[in-house]
Design a protein around this motif. Structure first.
Motif, PDB file in Angstrom:
ATOM      1  N   ALA A 101      50.498  18.054-125.448  1.00 36.45           N
ATOM      2  CA  ALA A 101      49.701  17.784-126.704  1.00 36.45           C
ATOM      3  C   ALA A 101      49.882  16.617-127.505  1.00 36.45           C
ATOM      4  O   ALA A 101      49.171  16.353-128.359  1.00 36.45           O
ATOM      5  CB  ALA A 101      49.959  19.182-127.339  1.00 36.45           C
ATOM      6  N   VAL A 102      51.093  16.206-127.517  1.00 33.86           N
ATOM      7  CA  VAL A 102      51.449  15.215-128.400  1.00 33.86           C
ATOM      8  C   VAL A 102      51.372  13.753-127.723  1.00 33.86           C
ATOM      9  O   VAL A 102      51.070  12.917-128.636  1.00 33.86           O
ATOM     10  CB  VAL A 102      53.217  15.376-128.920  1.00 33.86           C
ATOM     11  N   LEU A 169      59.946  15.175-131.186  1.00 33.87           N
ATOM     12  CA  LEU A 169      58.941  15.620-132.313  1.00 33.87           C
ATOM     13  C   LEU A 169      59.799  16.122-133.385  1.00 33.87           C
ATOM     14  O   LEU A 169      59.659  15.998-134.389  1.00 33.87           O
ATOM     15  CB  LEU A 169      57.857  16.565-131.955  1.00 33.87           C
ATOM     16  N   ALA A 170      60.788  17.159-132.980  1.00 39.85           N
ATOM     17  CA  ALA A 170      61.498  17.720-133.976  1.00 39.85           C
ATOM     18  C   ALA A 170      62.397  16.847-134.803  1.00 39.85           C
ATOM     19  O   ALA A 170      62.447  16.943-135.905  1.00 39.85           O
ATOM     20  CB  ALA A 170      62.526  18.595-133.321  1.00 39.85           C
ATOM     21  N   GLY A 171      62.866  15.792-134.150  1.00 44.23           N
ATOM     22  CA  GLY A 171      63.763  14.733-134.769  1.00 44.23           C
ATOM     23  C   GLY A 171      62.973  13.999-135.620  1.00 44.23           C
ATOM     24  O   GLY A 171      63.293  13.421-136.799  1.00 44.23           O
ATOM     25  N   THR A 252      57.727  25.108-133.238  1.00 41.46           N
ATOM     26  CA  THR A 252      58.131  26.025-132.082  1.00 41.46           C
ATOM     27  C   THR A 252      57.707  25.206-130.851  1.00 41.46           C
ATOM     28  O   THR A 252      56.607  24.817-130.759  1.00 41.46           O
ATOM     29  CB  THR A 252      57.309  27.408-132.253  1.00 41.46           C
ATOM     30  N   THR A 253      58.495  25.263-129.848  1.00 40.93           N
ATOM     31  CA  THR A 253      58.316  24.610-128.564  1.00 40.93           C
ATOM     32  C   THR A 253      57.721  25.649-127.688  1.00 40.93           C
ATOM     33  O   THR A 253      57.779  26.839-127.767  1.00 40.93           O
ATOM     34  CB  THR A 253      59.470  24.188-127.638  1.00 40.93           C
ATOM     35  N   TRP A 254      56.579  25.073-126.780  1.00 35.10           N
ATOM     36  CA  TRP A 254      55.883  25.966-126.042  1.00 35.10           C
ATOM     37  C   TRP A 254      55.440  25.403-124.582  1.00 35.10           C
ATOM     38  O   TRP A 254      55.955  24.311-124.382  1.00 35.10           O
ATOM     39  CB  TRP A 254      54.649  26.440-126.429  1.00 35.10           C
ATOM     40  N   ARG A 313      47.192  18.787-134.484  1.00 37.64           N
ATOM     41  CA  ARG A 313      48.094  19.073-135.769  1.00 37.64           C
ATOM     42  C   ARG A 313      49.089  17.983-135.458  1.00 37.64           C
ATOM     43  O   ARG A 313      49.695  17.336-136.346  1.00 37.64           O
ATOM     44  CB  ARG A 313      48.733  20.338-135.310  1.00 37.64           C
ATOM     45  N   TRP A 314      49.678  17.709-134.278  1.00 37.71           N
ATOM     46  CA  TRP A 314      50.710  16.836-133.877  1.00 37.71           C
ATOM     47  C   TRP A 314      50.308  15.423-134.236  1.00 37.71           C
ATOM     48  O   TRP A 314      51.060  14.448-134.460  1.00 37.71           O
ATOM     49  CB  TRP A 314      51.449  17.065-132.820  1.00 37.71           C
TER      50      TRP A 314
END
Length: 326
Positions: A101-102, A169-171, A252-254, A313-314
């Motif tokens: 998605a990113v 992404l989280a980083g 949240t990772t999916w 969103r991302w």
């Protein structure tokens, strides 16, 4: 003209009936050979772990082997491209993830169009990431880590499974909110990244729970916080980042099961049913819980809408953070 029109309509109806019957027949015969489940990351990462848990159960239910095929590279887009080009006969599926998605916000061109080239089967599950550091890092809390990073700009390296991966992404979200100068080091999967973190070649990561958990329990890495809005059942003593000095942080990772577009509808419906059965299995639920994963519960239509929202969103978040596609 009226006669020709009537013949055309009857021919179309006949063709529709025949193709529909062919699709039903194909589903009745499916599966007749092993199913390939493409995991677009290296073996040993969370995507791989969950694919093997679910694949094993699907194999039992379907009566044919479900073979996990690891095709890591380019943040999950290499494997997705291979899956998109696969013959849509129900013998190939993709273990998709948030990275897909990113990807449109990170890459100027992709070998596929995720919304056009894949049909969702179902959501596999969701899990928070965990902020972990090598024991050589002196910080014991998130505020201490932020202070250390600001006192040592450019010296903290955080690892990921590749550009666009959940760790990346989280980083980037952590870096943007905390305004710290930390350096991204991409790998071809979560497992090689974790090996370098354990060796001290990188200092930190925001890794998914299933990959991080064994090393946290073995005291090989120090866990500081989780990325979810609330505490994780598997790490009840770890605060959410939003409560530990990074206001507004939530991620949240999916993971989702996808079929190449034009896979017969009847085959997709059968796999949707089998996936629901597998995710409801007590053994799968237990193994997911041990990994800190919540099993998915979405219809294919809900998964499609969810992925569209995540992509938007991302994309917005990364553009706001100044990340440009390469």
């Amino acid at each position: 003209m009226r006669s020709i029109s009537r013949r055309a309509v009857l021919s179309a109806l006949a063709f529709s009936t025949l193709t529909g019957a062919a699709g039903i027949a194909a589903a009745a015969d499916w599966p007749s050979k092993p199913i390939t489940l493409i995991v677009p990351f290296a073996a040993g990462g969370t995507n791989d772990i969950l694919a093997r848990i679910v694949g094993q159960k699907l194999s039992t239910q379907l009566g044919v082997p479900v073979v996990v095929d690891n095709r890591g590279g380019a943040g999950g887009t290499l494997g997705a491209g291979i899956a998109a080009r696969a013959t849509p006969d129900g013998n190939t599926f993709l273990m998709a993830a948030i990275a897909h998605a990113v990807a449109p916000a990170l890459y100027k061109s992709l070998p596929y169009d995720f919304g056009r080239d894949f049909d969702p089967i179902g959501l596999i599950g969701t899990t928070p990431n965990v902020l972990i550091v090598n024991p050589s890092v002196p910080a014991k809390t998130v505020p201490e880590l932020i202070a250390y990073a600001k006192a040592n700009p450019g010296k903290l390296n955080y690892g990921s499974a590749g550009p666009g991966s959940t760790e990346h992404l989280a980083g980037e979200l952590f870096r943007a909110i905390t305004k710290t100068d930390i350096t991204h080091v991409p790998y071809k999967g979560g497992a090689p990244m974790m090996a370098d973190l354990l060796a001290g070649n990188i200092q930190m990561a925001l890794e998914t729970s299933p990959s991080a958990s064994p090393h946290i329990k073995a005291d090989k890495v120090r866990a500081l916080a989780v990325t979810s809005a609330t505490r994780s059942p598997i790490f009840p003593n770890l605060p959410p980042l939003a409560e530990a000095g990074v206001p507004g942080y939530e991620m949240t990772t999916w993971f989702a099961l996808m079929a190449p577009h034009n896979t017969p509808a009847a085959v997709q419906e059968r796999m949707q049913k089998e996936l629901r059965t597998a995710l409801a299995n007590p053994e799968v639920k237990t193994r997911f819980a041990e990994q800190g994963v919540t099993a998915g519960n979405m219809t294919p239509a809900e998964v499609r809408s969810f992925v569209q929202r995540e992509t938007q969103r991302w994309g917005d978040s990364l553009r706001s953070a100044g990340v440009k596609p390469e």
